[in-house]
Design a protein around this motif. Structure first.
Motif, PDB file in Angstrom:
ATOM      1  N   ILE A  13      13.530  39.925  78.142  1.00 26.76           N
ATOM      2  CA  ILE A  13      14.012  38.855  77.337  1.00 26.76           C
ATOM      3  C   ILE A  13      13.253  39.065  76.110  1.00 26.76           C
ATOM      4  CG2 ILE A  13      15.340  38.205  78.757  1.00 26.76           C
ATOM      5  CD1 ILE A  13      13.557  35.831  78.824  1.00 26.76           C
ATOM      6  N   GLY A  14      13.754  38.634  74.993  1.00 23.80           N
ATOM      7  CA  GLY A  14      12.053  38.198  73.769  1.00 23.80           C
ATOM      8  C   GLY A  14      13.068  38.364  72.426  1.00 23.80           C
ATOM      9  N   PHE A  15      12.363  37.824  71.268  1.00 25.37           N
ATOM     10  CA  PHE A  15      13.069  37.855  70.317  1.00 25.37           C
ATOM     11  C   PHE A  15      12.627  39.363  69.661  1.00 25.37           C
ATOM     12  CE2 PHE A  15      12.620  36.303  64.898  1.00 25.37           C
ATOM     13  CZ  PHE A  15      13.690  35.704  65.284  1.00 25.37           C
ATOM     14  N   MET A  16      13.574  39.101  68.359  1.00 28.29           N
ATOM     15  CA  MET A  16      13.894  40.395  67.776  1.00 28.29           C
ATOM     16  C   MET A  16      12.581  41.498  67.597  1.00 28.29           C
ATOM     17  SD  MET A  16      16.350  39.964  64.954  1.00 28.29           S
ATOM     18  CE  MET A  16      16.607  37.497  64.685  1.00 28.29           C
ATOM     19  N   GLY A  17      12.549  42.564  67.514  1.00 30.70           N
ATOM     20  CA  GLY A  17      11.247  43.317  67.676  1.00 30.70           C
ATOM     21  C   GLY A  17      10.333  43.003  68.536  1.00 30.70           C
ATOM     22  N   ARG A  30      10.975  54.884  85.449  1.00 31.28           N
ATOM     23  CA  ARG A  30      10.036  53.856  86.582  1.00 31.28           C
ATOM     24  C   ARG A  30      10.268  52.922  87.912  1.00 31.28           C
ATOM     25  NH1 ARG A  30       4.306  52.672  82.901  1.00 31.28           N
ATOM     26  NH2 ARG A  30       4.874  53.656  81.151  1.00 31.28           N
ATOM     27  N   LEU A  31      11.383  52.231  87.710  1.00 41.65           N
ATOM     28  CA  LEU A  31      11.502  51.636  88.718  1.00 41.65           C
ATOM     29  C   LEU A  31      13.211  52.906  89.004  1.00 41.65           C
ATOM     30  CD1 LEU A  31      11.626  48.202  87.052  1.00 41.65           C
ATOM     31  CD2 LEU A  31      10.784  49.264  89.517  1.00 41.65           C
ATOM     32  N   ASN A  32      13.109  53.737  88.375  1.00 46.86           N
ATOM     33  CA  ASN A  32      13.201  54.894  88.830  1.00 46.86           C
ATOM     34  C   ASN A  32      15.570  53.678  89.177  1.00 46.86           C
ATOM     35  OD1 ASN A  32      14.972  57.197  90.007  1.00 46.86           O
ATOM     36  ND2 ASN A  32      14.711  57.195  92.396  1.00 46.86           N
ATOM     37  N   THR A  33      15.627  53.382  88.269  1.00 44.20           N
ATOM     38  CA  THR A  33      17.143  52.686  88.093  1.00 44.20           C
ATOM     39  C   THR A  33      17.911  52.921  87.224  1.00 44.20           C
ATOM     40  OG1 THR A  33      18.034  50.552  88.719  1.00 44.20           O
ATOM     41  CG2 THR A  33      16.387  51.062  87.429  1.00 44.20           C
ATOM     42  N   TYR A  34      19.431  52.346  86.715  1.00 45.79           N
ATOM     43  CA  TYR A  34      19.422  52.492  85.368  1.00 45.79           C
ATOM     44  C   TYR A  34      18.765  51.686  84.502  1.00 45.79           C
ATOM     45  CZ  TYR A  34      23.172  54.312  88.308  1.00 45.79           C
ATOM     46  OH  TYR A  34      24.102  55.698  88.941  1.00 45.79           O
ATOM     47  N   PHE A  35      19.635  51.937  83.246  1.00 48.72           N
ATOM     48  CA  PHE A  35      18.897  51.052  82.193  1.00 48.72           C
ATOM     49  C   PHE A  35      20.103  51.199  81.115  1.00 48.72           C
ATOM     50  CE2 PHE A  35      17.688  50.604  77.300  1.00 48.72           C
ATOM     51  CZ  PHE A  35      16.730  49.680  77.560  1.00 48.72           C
ATOM     52  N   TYR A  36      20.379  49.366  80.970  1.00 40.22           N
ATOM     53  CA  TYR A  36      21.830  48.944  80.219  1.00 40.22           C
ATOM     54  C   TYR A  36      21.537  48.447  79.270  1.00 40.22           C
ATOM     55  CZ  TYR A  36      24.180  49.909  84.656  1.00 40.22           C
ATOM     56  OH  TYR A  36      24.575  50.503  85.871  1.00 40.22           O
ATOM     57  N   ASP A  37      21.634  48.509  78.465  1.00 41.57           N
ATOM     58  CA  ASP A  37      21.343  48.779  76.664  1.00 41.57           C
ATOM     59  C   ASP A  37      22.982  47.470  75.366  1.00 41.57           C
ATOM     60  OD1 ASP A  37      21.654  47.663  73.584  1.00 41.57           O
ATOM     61  OD2 ASP A  37      18.882  49.072  73.915  1.00 41.57           O
ATOM     62  N   VAL A  38      23.094  46.186  76.178  1.00 40.56           N
ATOM     63  CA  VAL A  38      23.508  45.617  76.037  1.00 40.56           C
ATOM     64  C   VAL A  38      23.984  46.234  74.099  1.00 40.56           C
ATOM     65  CG1 VAL A  38      25.017  43.623  76.268  1.00 40.56           C
ATOM     66  CG2 VAL A  38      23.396  43.551  77.523  1.00 40.56           C
ATOM     67  N   ARG A  63      28.909  36.934  69.987  1.00 40.51           N
ATOM     68  CA  ARG A  63      28.783  36.363  70.763  1.00 40.51           C
ATOM     69  C   ARG A  63      29.803  36.780  72.609  1.00 40.51           C
ATOM     70  NH1 ARG A  63      23.266  36.753  69.903  1.00 40.51           N
ATOM     71  NH2 ARG A  63      22.885  35.290  68.351  1.00 40.51           N
ATOM     72  N   GLU A  64      30.653  36.493  71.843  1.00 40.27           N
ATOM     73  CA  GLU A  64      32.115  36.588  72.624  1.00 40.27           C
ATOM     74  C   GLU A  64      32.093  37.992  73.626  1.00 40.27           C
ATOM     75  OE1 GLU A  64      35.689  35.859  70.755  1.00 40.27           O
ATOM     76  OE2 GLU A  64      35.291  33.162  70.985  1.00 40.27           O
ATOM     77  N   LEU A  65      31.694  39.297  72.485  1.00 39.17           N
ATOM     78  CA  LEU A  65      31.737  40.655  72.872  1.00 39.17           C
ATOM     79  C   LEU A  65      30.260  40.620  74.051  1.00 39.17           C
ATOM     80  CD1 LEU A  65      32.117  42.225  69.719  1.00 39.17           C
ATOM     81  CD2 LEU A  65      34.301  42.170  71.796  1.00 39.17           C
ATOM     82  N   GLU A  66      29.293  40.073  73.319  1.00 33.73           N
ATOM     83  CA  GLU A  66      27.931  39.562  74.302  1.00 33.73           C
ATOM     84  C   GLU A  66      28.284  39.595  75.358  1.00 33.73           C
ATOM     85  OE1 GLU A  66      23.519  38.899  72.588  1.00 33.73           O
ATOM     86  OE2 GLU A  66      24.632  36.932  72.976  1.00 33.73           O
ATOM     87  N   ARG A  67      28.530  38.108  75.471  1.00 33.78           N
ATOM     88  CA  ARG A  67      29.161  38.034  76.951  1.00 33.78           C
ATOM     89  C   ARG A  67      30.028  38.349  78.076  1.00 33.78           C
ATOM     90  NH1 ARG A  67      31.466  33.146  74.820  1.00 33.78           N
ATOM     91  NH2 ARG A  67      29.336  32.139  73.227  1.00 33.78           N
ATOM     92  N   GLU A  68      30.869  38.947  77.574  1.00 33.00           N
ATOM     93  CA  GLU A  68      31.988  40.071  78.399  1.00 33.00           C
ATOM     94  C   GLU A  68      31.448  41.171  78.445  1.00 33.00           C
ATOM     95  OE1 GLU A  68      35.402  41.517  76.357  1.00 33.00           O
ATOM     96  OE2 GLU A  68      36.359  39.603  75.521  1.00 33.00           O
ATOM     97  N   THR A  69      30.352  41.868  77.309  1.00 27.24           N
ATOM     98  CA  THR A  69      29.915  42.731  77.974  1.00 27.24           C
ATOM     99  C   THR A  69      28.686  42.787  78.891  1.00 27.24           C
ATOM    100  OG1 THR A  69      30.356  43.439  75.911  1.00 27.24           O
ATOM    101  CG2 THR A  69      28.962  44.864  76.431  1.00 27.24           C
ATOM    102  N   GLY A  83      19.156  42.998  75.890  1.00 28.40           N
ATOM    103  CA  GLY A  83      20.061  42.614  75.262  1.00 28.40           C
ATOM    104  C   GLY A  83      19.356  41.847  74.072  1.00 28.40           C
ATOM    105  N   GLY A  84      19.846  41.758  72.562  1.00 30.43           N
ATOM    106  CA  GLY A  84      19.738  40.715  71.664  1.00 30.43           C
ATOM    107  C   GLY A  84      19.325  39.907  72.028  1.00 30.43           C
TER     108      GLY A  84
END
Ligand code: S3P
Length: 179
Positions: A13-17, A30-38, A63-69, A83-84
């Motif tokens: 988490i964190g601000f834009m940029g 490095r954690l050998n796992t999936y990366f999800y970019d919301v 925001r609705e789409l963001e919550r659902e996704t 996420g954003g």
């Protein structure tokens, strides 16, 4: 470090940029796992840019789409999630993370550094960015909530993405070893 599905996910988490997506890719490797970019998932599902979604549905629609996704992706199991900058501001999203037993990591980049990165940003790249004074106000209203993260990683902005990812890994390891 062995990352497994029992772990509830790592949420950047964190601000834009601040580098959530860039760090997220390397961290997942490095954690050998999936990366999800919301945001990327929303764009590919909707077939339009975040900017276009803001234009057609407004921030509320986004925001609705963001919550659902987000809730759907987070429900898939282990992974690194980015996420954003507004995602963690939403109480429903914070509940999803809590429900998953996730580890939240705040990428804490000082305002001056963020300002340098965001300068010249076009609204079509970041719909919530108008100008630096407006972005600073938004940052100030959010930073207290970001600081509620389990881990805060201070980044000077001088680090390469690799180094920033190392710093995040180090702090995750410390937490993993302490528990
Ligand atoms: C937002 C940040 C953007 C994007 C949307 C809203 C925000 O993502 O989700 O424009 O509320 O701060 P980045 O943080 O990746 O720029």
């Amino acid at each position: 470090m062995v990352y497994n599905s029992q772990m509830g996910g790592v949420f950047l988490i964190g601000f834009m940029g601040c580098g959530k997506s860039a760090v997220g890719v390397g961290l997942a490797e490095r954690l050998n796992t999936y990366f999800y970019d919301v945001d990327l998932t929303i764009e590919s599902r909707e077939g339009m840019s975040i900017h276009k979604i803001f234009l057609t549905r407004g921030e509320k629609g986004f925001r609705e789409l963001e919550r659902e996704t987000f809730s759907e992706l987070a429900g898939r199991g282990a992974g690194v999630f980015a996420g954003g900058g507004g995602l963690f501001m939403d109480a429903t999203n914070r509940k999803v993370i809590e429900g998953r037993g996730g580890l939240t990591v705040f990428l804490d980049v000082a305002w001056d550094v963020l300002a340098r990165r965001l300068q010249g940003t076009k609204t079509r790249q970041r719909p919530l960015f108008r100008d630096l004074p407006q972005a600073r106000t938004l940052y100030e209203t959010r930073v207290g909530t970001y600081r509620q993260a389990d881990i805060t990683v201070f980044l000077s902005g001088q680090e390469s993405v690799e180094e920033a990812t190392d710093r995040v890994m180090d702090q995750i390891r410390e937490v993993a070893c302490a528990t």
